[in-house]
Design a protein around this motif. Structure first.
Motif, PDB file in Angstrom:
ATOM      1  N   ASN A  40       0.876  -1.176   0.047  1.00 53.28           N
ATOM      2  CA  ASN A  40       0.041  -0.072  -0.081  1.00 53.28           C
ATOM      3  C   ASN A  40       0.965   1.365   0.064  1.00 53.28           C
ATOM      4  N   PRO A  41       0.790   2.121  -0.855  1.00 54.74           N
ATOM      5  CA  PRO A  41       1.833   3.214  -1.256  1.00 54.74           C
ATOM      6  C   PRO A  41       1.240   4.370   0.076  1.00 54.74           C
ATOM      7  N   ASN A  42       0.265   4.307   0.635  1.00 54.33           N
ATOM      8  CA  ASN A  42      -0.221   4.945   1.601  1.00 54.33           C
ATOM      9  C   ASN A  42       0.450   4.397   2.770  1.00 54.33           C
ATOM     10  N   ASN A  43       1.274   3.478   2.948  1.00 58.50           N
ATOM     11  CA  ASN A  43       1.854   3.274   4.032  1.00 58.50           C
ATOM     12  C   ASN A  43       3.363   3.425   3.766  1.00 58.50           C
ATOM     13  N   VAL A  44       4.154   4.416   4.333  1.00 54.95           N
ATOM     14  CA  VAL A  44       5.489   4.639   3.807  1.00 54.95           C
ATOM     15  C   VAL A  44       6.174   3.822   4.724  1.00 54.95           C
ATOM     16  N   LYS A  45       7.270   3.252   3.919  1.00 57.21           N
ATOM     17  CA  LYS A  45       8.152   2.218   4.551  1.00 57.21           C
ATOM     18  C   LYS A  45       9.583   2.936   4.735  1.00 57.21           C
ATOM     19  N   VAL A  46      10.322   2.259   5.673  1.00 56.28           N
ATOM     20  CA  VAL A  46      11.669   2.949   6.115  1.00 56.28           C
ATOM     21  C   VAL A  46      12.427   1.743   6.227  1.00 56.28           C
ATOM     22  N   VAL A  47      13.851   1.847   5.771  1.00 53.93           N
ATOM     23  CA  VAL A  47      14.920   1.187   6.066  1.00 53.93           C
ATOM     24  C   VAL A  47      16.088   1.731   6.731  1.00 53.93           C
ATOM     25  N   VAL A  48      16.606   1.007   7.721  1.00 59.59           N
ATOM     26  CA  VAL A  48      17.394   1.751   8.732  1.00 59.59           C
ATOM     27  C   VAL A  48      18.807   0.843   8.377  1.00 59.59           C
ATOM     28  N   ASP A  49      19.808   1.290   9.064  1.00 56.69           N
ATOM     29  CA  ASP A  49      21.168   0.732   9.118  1.00 56.69           C
ATOM     30  C   ASP A  49      21.180   0.007  10.543  1.00 56.69           C
ATOM     31  N   GLN A  50      22.175  -0.335  10.962  1.00 54.69           N
ATOM     32  CA  GLN A  50      22.354  -1.543  12.089  1.00 54.69           C
ATOM     33  C   GLN A  50      22.088  -0.498  13.249  1.00 54.69           C
ATOM     34  N   ASN A  51      22.270   0.707  13.226  1.00 50.68           N
ATOM     35  CA  ASN A  51      22.240   1.474  14.423  1.00 50.68           C
ATOM     36  C   ASN A  51      20.860   2.261  14.459  1.00 50.68           C
ATOM     37  N   ARG A  52      20.089   1.766  13.772  1.00 51.75           N
ATOM     38  CA  ARG A  52      18.770   2.269  13.503  1.00 51.75           C
ATOM     39  C   ARG A  52      18.481   3.699  13.056  1.00 51.75           C
ATOM     40  N   PHE A  53      19.488   4.093  12.158  1.00 47.45           N
ATOM     41  CA  PHE A  53      19.411   5.569  11.748  1.00 47.45           C
ATOM     42  C   PHE A  53      18.938   5.214  10.336  1.00 47.45           C
TER      43      PHE A  53
END
Length: 241
Positions: free
Chosen positions: A139-152
């Motif tokens: 669903n494009p209304n749900n914005v997804k995020v990917v993070v690094d190992q430190n959660r940035f």
């Protein structure tokens, strides 16, 4: 460290016009949200920032604190930045105006990020939650995020990220929950910087921060806010009182 909450409150709403001024058990939605933010006792001050005289007067008439937006703004960050420019503050927490049932725990976690950030490596902090259903992920209304190992945060997108070319490699899909805590300087920098191509393409203001090198620390939560986006949501909220 001085910490304030700012509640951006636009009168117009595409799906539910004037929703913040609707009655919710004898008080307007925006007043209930403001009072709930004050009751958390997490903040040194709480302000509603609005483009509407109706909302401004609603808060002021109940002995609350409100700020009128001087300019038209394209994003919540712009509106907040204008409001806090002359306020002595270290960290600003953005509270959603249409979520009167405030959950304290995720707000506490965001604030704690800055209390622990002795080296000043964090410009913003925000929330994310795991999503597993394919419909939710796509669903494009749900914005997804990917993070690094430190959660940035590495990137935010309306698309599916990461793309599942290889299955069963332990990827978790994380939805961005748009509640932020900002250092004041990060907000002021955002206000002075131009929109670039990634933000313009995805229509996601958080990408402006990333494009200009700001660091966004993500906090995982199971919290799902109870927002009032439709008349049906308002009816559900009335039953919760």
């Amino acid at each position: 460290m001085k910490i304030i909450a700012v509640i951006p409150a636009r009168y117009a709403s595409t799906r539910f016009p004037a929703k913040l001024m609707q009655d919710l058990g004898g008080k307007t939605v925006i007043l209930r949200t403001y009072e709930a933010a004050v009751r958390t006792q997490l903040f040194d001050d709480v302000f509603v920032v609005t483009d509407s005289e109706l909302i401004f007067n609603e808060i002021i008439s109940h002995d609350g604190k409100a700020i009128m937006s001087i300019k038209e703004h394209e994003s919540g960050s712009d509106r907040i930045a204008e409001a806090i420019e002359s306020i002595d503050v270290d960290v600003v927490v953005n509270v959603q105006g249409d979520e009167p049932f405030i959950n304290i725990e995720p707000l506490e976690e965001l604030i704690q990020i800055f209390r622990n950030d002795i080296d000043m490596k964090v410009d913003l902090a925000s929330l994310m939650r795991e999503i597993k259903e394919e419909e939710e992920i796509n669903n494009p209304n749900n914005v997804k995020v990917v993070v690094d190992q430190n959660r940035f945060a590495l990137y935010f997108s309306r698309s599916v990220i990461p793309y599942p070319r290889e299955k069963n490699v332990g990827v978790r899909y994380m939805q961005h929950i748009g509640i932020y805590a900002f250092r004041k300087q990060a907000l002021l920098d955002f206000y002075s910087l131009p929109m670039k191509s990634l933000e313009a393409s995805e229509k996601l203001e958080q990408l402006r921060y990333l494009e200009f090198g700001k660091r966004i620390k993500m906090v995982e939560t199971t919290h799902v806010g109870i927002g009032i986006d439709t008349p049906e949501d308002l009816e559900k909220a009335r039953k919760m009182l």
